[in-house]
Design a protein around this motif. Structure first.
Motif, short mmCIF file in Angstrom:
data_model
loop_
_atom_site.label_atom_id
_atom_site.label_comp_id
_atom_site.label_asym_id
_atom_site.label_seq_id
_atom_site.Cartn_x
_atom_site.Cartn_y
_atom_site.Cartn_z
N TYR A 19 -11.11 -2.20 5.07
CA TYR A 19 -9.79 -2.04 4.48
C TYR A 19 -8.87 -1.10 5.26
O TYR A 19 -7.69 -1.38 5.43
CB TYR A 19 -9.91 -1.55 3.04
CG TYR A 19 -10.37 -2.58 2.05
CD1 TYR A 19 -9.61 -3.72 1.79
CD2 TYR A 19 -11.57 -2.43 1.36
CE1 TYR A 19 -10.02 -4.67 0.88
CE2 TYR A 19 -11.99 -3.37 0.43
CZ TYR A 19 -11.22 -4.49 0.20
OH TYR A 19 -11.63 -5.43 -0.72
N LEU A 26 -5.35 -2.45 6.50
CA LEU A 26 -4.17 -2.19 5.68
C LEU A 26 -3.28 -1.05 6.16
O LEU A 26 -2.05 -1.16 6.10
CB LEU A 26 -4.62 -1.89 4.24
CG LEU A 26 -5.38 -3.00 3.52
CD1 LEU A 26 -5.77 -2.54 2.12
CD2 LEU A 26 -4.56 -4.27 3.45
N GLU A 27 -3.89 0.04 6.60
CA GLU A 27 -3.08 1.23 6.89
C GLU A 27 -2.02 0.99 7.98
O GLU A 27 -0.86 1.38 7.80
CB GLU A 27 -3.99 2.41 7.26
CG GLU A 27 -4.87 2.90 6.13
CD GLU A 27 -4.07 3.39 4.93
OE1 GLU A 27 -2.96 3.93 5.12
OE2 GLU A 27 -4.55 3.21 3.79
N GLY A 37 1.01 -0.67 6.55
CA GLY A 37 1.72 -0.05 5.45
C GLY A 37 1.46 -0.68 4.10
O GLY A 37 2.28 -0.55 3.18
N ILE A 38 0.33 -1.37 3.95
CA ILE A 38 -0.01 -2.02 2.68
C ILE A 38 -0.79 -1.03 1.82
O ILE A 38 -1.76 -0.43 2.28
CB ILE A 38 -0.83 -3.30 2.93
CG1 ILE A 38 -0.01 -4.30 3.74
CG2 ILE A 38 -1.27 -3.92 1.61
CD1 ILE A 38 -0.79 -5.53 4.17
N ASP A 39 -0.39 -0.89 0.59
CA ASP A 39 -1.01 0.05 -0.34
C ASP A 39 -2.47 -0.33 -0.59
O ASP A 39 -2.76 -1.42 -1.06
CB ASP A 39 -0.23 0.04 -1.66
CG ASP A 39 -0.69 1.10 -2.65
OD1 ASP A 39 -1.78 1.69 -2.45
OD2 ASP A 39 0.05 1.34 -3.63
N ARG A 40 -3.38 0.59 -0.29
CA ARG A 40 -4.82 0.35 -0.48
C ARG A 40 -5.18 0.09 -1.94
O ARG A 40 -6.21 -0.51 -2.25
CB ARG A 40 -5.59 1.57 0.06
CG ARG A 40 -7.10 1.58 -0.22
CD ARG A 40 -7.81 0.45 0.49
NE ARG A 40 -9.24 0.51 0.28
CZ ARG A 40 -9.87 0.10 -0.82
NH1 ARG A 40 -9.17 -0.40 -1.83
NH2 ARG A 40 -11.18 0.17 -0.92
N ASP A 41 -4.34 0.56 -2.87
CA ASP A 41 -4.62 0.40 -4.29
C ASP A 41 -3.91 -0.80 -4.92
O ASP A 41 -3.99 -0.99 -6.14
CB ASP A 41 -4.23 1.66 -5.06
CG ASP A 41 -5.04 2.87 -4.62
OD1 ASP A 41 -6.24 2.69 -4.34
OD2 ASP A 41 -4.48 3.98 -4.55
N ASP A 42 -3.23 -1.59 -4.12
CA ASP A 42 -2.52 -2.75 -4.65
C ASP A 42 -3.52 -3.89 -4.88
O ASP A 42 -3.98 -4.53 -3.93
CB ASP A 42 -1.43 -3.19 -3.67
CG ASP A 42 -0.52 -4.27 -4.24
OD1 ASP A 42 -1.05 -5.21 -4.86
OD2 ASP A 42 0.69 -4.17 -4.07
#
Length: 285
Positions: free
Chosen positions: A147, A151-152, A155-160
């Motif tokens: 992940y 994701l980082e 810029g994608i939220d890891r908690d989405d």
């Protein structure tokens, strides 16, 4: 591998404790957990340990090597392609040719073909080509999500959860095309056990077989989450019993509690019962 406990290869003081715990698999890391200056030292430490692992240790041994194409990859593979190694975890793989090249190298080090490959899906390109990676070679034994790397940078939220669900379903279907399981990635918030449990349960609903654990406190949660529930096992046994009775009577599709049951449901029921029986046998020995 319901639980795969992450163990830095540069921390030999952790090896025995990890081996004595309840994790299904130990994942020794030569990549991100080891600083550049200690790569060679960690490789030697791990190779020495793998040569001495007691034969009675009933755990899957995974080694995450440095990525194909890096300066450390060939030496890592040479050092850890040993009889006690079960899986080589390949990070940052984006092209099936990297898997084919690794397999050629392993053919020399492991001619019996026993050591298999766990392939990380952790870049946009690897996600797009996940099915190609799963089908790249018979040594591929599974896909695993990374992940942070995936994701980082985007810029994608890891908690989405919508984003995570999309990724999981894509990886699980790609793994299914290759006939291999999929494993969920690490959850960094070790002091949030309920959030970890929820992520394990979501991954299982998406068909995943297990999850990486970065702390021993996560292992028991993962072990429980990736087992079928008692209700699921009971339902599956009823399906199989009804199917056996229908077969004896020469019938095709059947009804169980008003629900039409045909071959896809039987496949799932057999898998649920097999996993339940396997774990019951393993954990009572």
């Amino acid at each position: 591998m319901r639980s795969k406990l992450f163990v830095p290869a540069s921390r030999p003081e952790l090896f025995a404790k990890a081996a004595s715990g309840p994790a299904d698999a130990l994942s020794f890391d030569l990549e991100d957990a080891v600083p550049e200056a200690r790569k060679g030292e960690a490789r030697d430490i791990l190779a020495a340990y793998l040569r001495e692992v007691p034969s009675g240790l009933r755990k899957t041994i995974v080694v995450r090597v440095n990525a194909p194409g890096t300066a450390h990859f060939a030496a890592d593979l040479e050092a850890v392609a040993l009889p006690r190694t079960d899986l080589i975890n390949l990070p940052m793989v984006e092209d099936p040719s990297a898997i084919a090249d690794t397999a050629i190298r392993l053919d020399r080090l492991d001619p019996a073909g026993r050591i298999r490959l766990l392939v990380n899906i952790e870049t946009p390109r690897s996600l797009r080509r996940a099915a190609d990676l799963a089908c790249a070679h018979p040594r591929v034994a599974g896909l695993q999500i990374g992940y942070a790397d995936l994701l980082e940078p985007c810029g994608i939220d890891r908690d989405d959860e919508a984003a995570l669900g999309h990724i999981r379903v894509a990886v699980r279907l790609a793994a299914a095309e290759g006939g291999v399981p999929a494993y969920d990635g690490a959850f960094a918030a070790v002091k949030e056990p309920e959030a970890f449990r929820a992520e394990c349960e979501a991954a299982r609903r998406h068909g995943f077989a297990g999850k990486t654990c970065i702390h021993p406190s996560q292992v028991g949660i993962a072990n429980a989450a990736f087992l079928p529930s008692p209700d699921e096992v009971t339902w599956s046994r009823r399906i199989l019993a009804a199917a056996a009775e229908a077969e004896a009577q020469g019938l095709g599709a059947i009804l169980v509690d008003g629900r039409m049951i045909d071959p896809p449901f039987l496949i799932r029921a057999r898998a649920v019962v097999a996993l339940s029986d396997l774990r019951s046998g393993t954990e009572t020995r």
